[in-house]
Design a protein around this motif. Structure first.
Motif, PDB file in Angstrom:
ATOM      1  N   GLY A  89       0.815  -1.203   0.000  1.00  0.00           N
ATOM      2  CA  GLY A  89       0.000   0.000   0.000  1.00  0.00           C
ATOM      3  C   GLY A  89       0.846   1.249   0.000  1.00  0.00           C
ATOM      4  O   GLY A  89       1.882   1.312  -0.654  1.00  0.00           O
ATOM      5  N   GLU A 101      -0.582   7.806   8.737  1.00  0.00           N
ATOM      6  CA  GLU A 101      -1.579   7.386   7.756  1.00  0.00           C
ATOM      7  C   GLU A 101      -0.994   6.312   6.859  1.00  0.00           C
ATOM      8  O   GLU A 101      -0.012   6.530   6.142  1.00  0.00           O
ATOM      9  N   GLN A 103      -2.290   2.716   4.355  1.00  0.00           N
ATOM     10  CA  GLN A 103      -3.457   2.071   3.750  1.00  0.00           C
ATOM     11  C   GLN A 103      -3.017   0.974   2.812  1.00  0.00           C
ATOM     12  O   GLN A 103      -2.124   1.159   1.992  1.00  0.00           O
TER      13      GLN A 103
END
Length: 339
Positions: A89, A101, A103
């Motif tokens: 990711g 952050e 993901q």
């Protein structure tokens, strides 16, 4: 691709200015941004493409520095972007490290990173067109098959790479071929020798060192960049809740400085205290030689830095790729200033 198919290097020269531009855009761990030249995050797709470009640049130009660039981006930037699920990711990038952050991206990064793993395997061991030379570019342990002139050549590589840079190669199907090992600049005292029929061995020393990258200094062991272990439980535990030393010190967000002077050995490697033996078993269970990252017990180290108040703070550093198994969303610095 045109240069590879036609043999005309002039096609590759058209790419050179773009590759040079990307070299200037690299982050400290070798990754590149999702949106060039810089953006708020790195991405598995962009890093995979960057690794691929450098592998192909090596194929066409024979510029060995491209293998150095590909290796650095692979074992640091890309592996950091792999999750415990196996997927890839992106991560938020800060001025000197990674933010909170992250993901998984099953729609693009996972597929592209999977493809580049195959490309890396094809480049780990290569054979010259005339079949006289086998070259080990990345000594990942494994068995490699190469077809030349309708005949299959098999090469078995044994090593602890990337935790070490010593390897053995056994060649079957090409008894007269010689083996050449790539020796990166972080290896000292490298020596290769034939040890038997079709058998070759590389020996060499790796250790800890500081390197200028990303506008500051990074802590490294061989090809691996290190960063402080990050855990959040330290902030939520009251005195007496757990045994002393059970939870390793972590980063508190203050400015951290590496020492101006560090003791080195005869090879120029920094003498950091070995960190693995200084911690309880549970926070480093994934550092073993059979773990997913396979970095062994050599890479981790205890590094003393100065915090924002001028006090010494000793932190446990381990490879960026070992952060894969840590699900704690905390700021992770990897570039430091020095006193």
């Amino acid at each position: 691709k045109m240069a590879r198919v036609t043999g005309e290097r002039s096609f590759a020269e058209l790419v050179r200015p773009l590759r040079d531009e990307l070299l200037a855009c690299q982050y400290a761990d070798g990754s590149v941004a999702e949106v060039l030249p810089t953006s708020e995050r790195t991405e598995g797709c962009s890093i995979s493409d960057w690794v691929s470009l450098n592998l192909r640049w090596w194929d066409v130009t024979g510029d060995e520095s491209a293998l150095d660039v590909a290796e650095h981006a692979l074992v640091n930037g890309l592996w950091l972007n792999q999750f415990t699920s196996g997927a890839f990711g992106h991560r938020e990038y800060k001025r000197n490290g990674y933010g909170t952050e992250i993901q998984e991206a099953w729609w693009c990064c996972t597929q592209n990173a999977g493809l580049i793993m195959c490309e890396v395997a094809r480049h780990a061991v290569q054979m010259s067109d005339d079949g006289r030379t086998l070259r080990v570019n990345f000594p990942f342990p494994g068995r490699y098959g190469i077809v030349r002139g309708g005949k299959r050549v098999e090469v078995e590589v044994k090593s602890d790479y990337p935790a070490a840079y010593a390897a053995e190669a056994k060649v079957v199907g090409a008894p007269d071929a010689s083996v050449v090992f790539r020796v990166p600049k972080y290896v000292r005292n490298a020596a290769a020798a034939k040890t038997g029929e079709g058998a070759w061995r590389l020996t060499g020393d790796v250790g800890h060192f500081l390197e200028r990258r990303g506008g500051g200094w990074t802590v490294n062991y061989g090809p691996l960049m290190l960063s402080p272990m990050v855990y959040s439980w330290e902030n939520f535990s009251s005195a007496g809740d757990v045994p002393a030393g059970y939870i390793p010190p972590t980063v508190d967000g203050s400015s951290l400085l590496l020492p101006a002077k560090l003791e080195t050995d005869a090879n120029g490697f920094v003498k950091f205290p070995g960190g693995r033996a200084c911690l309880p078993e549970w926070p480093v269970f994934d550092d073993g030689t059979v773990s997913r990252t396979g970095t062994g017990f050599r890479a981790p180290a205890l590094v003393t830095l100065k915090d924002g108040t001028g006090k010494d703070k000793q932190l446990y550093f381990h490879p960026l790729c070992a952060q894969t198994s840590c699900g704690v969303l905390r700021y992770m610095p990897m570039v430091f200033a020095r006193e």
